[in-house]
Scaffold this active site. Structure first.
Site, PDB file in Angstrom:
ATOM      1  N   HIS A  65     -10.076  -5.175  -3.555  1.00 30.90           N
ATOM      2  CA  HIS A  65      -8.749  -5.347  -2.961  1.00 30.90           C
ATOM      3  C   HIS A  65      -8.920  -5.819  -1.534  1.00 30.90           C
ATOM      4  CE1 HIS A  65     -10.092  -1.169  -2.695  1.00 30.90           C
ATOM      5  NE2 HIS A  65      -9.460  -1.076  -1.537  1.00 30.90           N
ATOM      6  N   ASN A  67     -12.858  -3.318   2.249  1.00 32.83           N
ATOM      7  CA  ASN A  67     -13.900  -2.304   2.351  1.00 32.83           C
ATOM      8  C   ASN A  67     -14.824  -2.410   1.149  1.00 32.83           C
ATOM      9  OD1 ASN A  67     -12.832  -1.115   4.736  1.00 32.83           O
ATOM     10  ND2 ASN A  67     -11.259  -0.123   3.494  1.00 32.83           N
ATOM     11  N   HIS A 117      -6.923  -5.887   1.985  1.00 29.45           N
ATOM     12  CA  HIS A 117      -5.784  -5.355   2.739  1.00 29.45           C
ATOM     13  C   HIS A 117      -5.239  -6.466   3.631  1.00 29.45           C
ATOM     14  CE1 HIS A 117      -6.841  -0.940   2.185  1.00 29.45           C
ATOM     15  NE2 HIS A 117      -8.013  -1.494   1.939  1.00 29.45           N
ATOM     16  N   GLU A 130     -12.436   3.239  -1.371  1.00 28.49           N
ATOM     17  CA  GLU A 130     -12.011   4.381  -2.190  1.00 28.49           C
ATOM     18  C   GLU A 130     -11.730   3.977  -3.634  1.00 28.49           C
ATOM     19  OE1 GLU A 130      -8.597   5.868  -0.133  1.00 28.49           O
ATOM     20  OE2 GLU A 130      -9.757   6.484   1.609  1.00 28.49           O
ATOM     21  N   VAL A 131     -11.177   2.796  -3.816  1.00 33.86           N
ATOM     22  CA  VAL A 131     -10.788   2.368  -5.166  1.00 33.86           C
ATOM     23  C   VAL A 131     -11.769   1.286  -5.637  1.00 33.86           C
ATOM     24  CG1 VAL A 131      -8.964   1.349  -6.573  1.00 33.86           C
ATOM     25  CG2 VAL A 131      -8.366   2.861  -4.666  1.00 33.86           C
ATOM     26  N   ASP A 153       0.853  -1.195   0.000  1.00 29.66           N
ATOM     27  CA  ASP A 153       0.000   0.000   0.000  1.00 29.66           C
ATOM     28  C   ASP A 153       0.889   1.245   0.000  1.00 29.66           C
ATOM     29  OD1 ASP A 153      -3.208   0.545   0.923  1.00 29.66           O
ATOM     30  OD2 ASP A 153      -1.805   2.213   1.143  1.00 29.66           O
ATOM     31  N   ILE A 154       0.481   2.248  -0.761  1.00 27.40           N
ATOM     32  CA  ILE A 154       1.277   3.474  -0.896  1.00 27.40           C
ATOM     33  C   ILE A 154       1.246   4.312   0.378  1.00 27.40           C
ATOM     34  CG2 ILE A 154      -0.483   5.082  -1.783  1.00 27.40           C
ATOM     35  CD1 ILE A 154       1.556   5.732  -4.057  1.00 27.40           C
TER      36      ILE A 154
HETATM   37  P1  AMP Z   1      -9.854   1.402   0.258  1.00 26.82           P
HETATM   38  O1  AMP Z   1     -10.116   2.609   1.098  1.00 26.82           O
HETATM   39  O2  AMP Z   1     -10.179   0.114   0.947  1.00 26.82           O
HETATM   40  O3  AMP Z   1     -10.459   1.516  -1.121  1.00 26.82           O
HETATM   41  O4  AMP Z   1      -8.270   1.337   0.081  1.00 26.82           O
HETATM   42  C1  AMP Z   1      -7.576   1.904  -0.985  1.00 26.82           C
HETATM   43  C2  AMP Z   1      -6.118   1.783  -0.647  1.00 26.82           C
HETATM   44  O5  AMP Z   1      -5.362   1.972  -1.831  1.00 26.82           O
HETATM   45  C3  AMP Z   1      -5.613   2.830   0.357  1.00 26.82           C
HETATM   46  O6  AMP Z   1      -5.070   2.157   1.494  1.00 26.82           O
HETATM   47  C4  AMP Z   1      -4.538   3.598  -0.424  1.00 26.82           C
HETATM   48  O7  AMP Z   1      -3.458   3.988   0.368  1.00 26.82           O
HETATM   49  C5  AMP Z   1      -4.150   2.590  -1.494  1.00 26.82           C
HETATM   50  N1  AMP Z   1      -3.582   3.132  -2.709  1.00 26.82           N
HETATM   51  C6  AMP Z   1      -4.066   4.147  -3.465  1.00 26.82           C
HETATM   52  N2  AMP Z   1      -3.275   4.356  -4.534  1.00 26.82           N
HETATM   53  C7  AMP Z   1      -2.271   3.438  -4.473  1.00 26.82           C
HETATM   54  C8  AMP Z   1      -1.143   3.121  -5.273  1.00 26.82           C
HETATM   55  N3  AMP Z   1      -0.852   3.814  -6.403  1.00 26.82           N
HETATM   56  N4  AMP Z   1      -0.329   2.113  -4.893  1.00 26.82           N
HETATM   57  C9  AMP Z   1      -0.589   1.426  -3.770  1.00 26.82           C
HETATM   58  N5  AMP Z   1      -1.638   1.661  -2.960  1.00 26.82           N
HETATM   59  C10 AMP Z   1      -2.472   2.657  -3.312  1.00 26.82           C
END
Ligand code: AMP
Length: 121
Positions: free
Chosen positions: A104, A91, A106, A99-100, A33-34
């Site tokens: 995914h 999530n 974690h 968010e994405v 994770d970034i």
């Molecule tokens: P969520 O809130 O469960 O959708 O988690 C999205 C996760 O993606 C967050 O923990 C971010 O820090 C992570 N994230 C966003 N962009 C990147 C990226 N380019 N590389 C790695 N992790 C990312």
């Protein structure tokens, strides 16, 4: 939530933006994770275009589903957290804090992770 082909994880899968890869197989990719929330914070994603766990379990093949969960355990082993303990979390949607819009999972570890969810504010 609809699948957006330009979401950040789709772009990582297409090699358009870099990631710190931990593990890859035919159906999954795992990378750091970034913005890590624990000493170990790795994301495990299916290579297929699935928005969330709901979409994934509805449309993915049994092979893809097995591959994702096996990859999660493999990543925990690679990260060296299986003896001391770890957590997986996914999530889903607005209340879940997703968010994405690409499924995914974690993988957290490396310290005591505290309460399962935050208390209401
Ligand atoms: P969520 O809130 O469960 O959708 O988690 C999205 C996760 O993606 C967050 O923990 C971010 O820090 C992570 N994230 C966003 N962009 C990147 C990226 N380019 N590389 C790695 N992790 C990312």
């Amino acid at each position: 939530m609809v699948y957006d082909d330009n979401n950040v994880f789709a772009r990582i899968l297409r090699g358009e933006i870099p990631c710190r890869k931990v593990h890859e197989d035919e159906h999954t990719l795992a990378f750091h994770d970034i913005n890590p929330q624990a000493p170990v914070h790795i994301l495990v994603i299916p290579k297929g275009a699935y928005v969330s766990m709901v979409d994934f379990t509805a449309r993915a093949s049994d092979v893809e589903i097995a591959a994702l969960f096996r990859a999660v355990t493999k990543v925990a082993e690679i990260a060296g957290v299986t003896v001391e303990g770890w957590r997986l979390l996914s999530n889903v949607g607005i209340n879940g804090g997703q968010e994405v819009p690409h499924l995914h999972i974690h993988v957290f570890g490396g310290r005591k992770l505290g309460p399962m969810i935050a208390k209401p504010v």
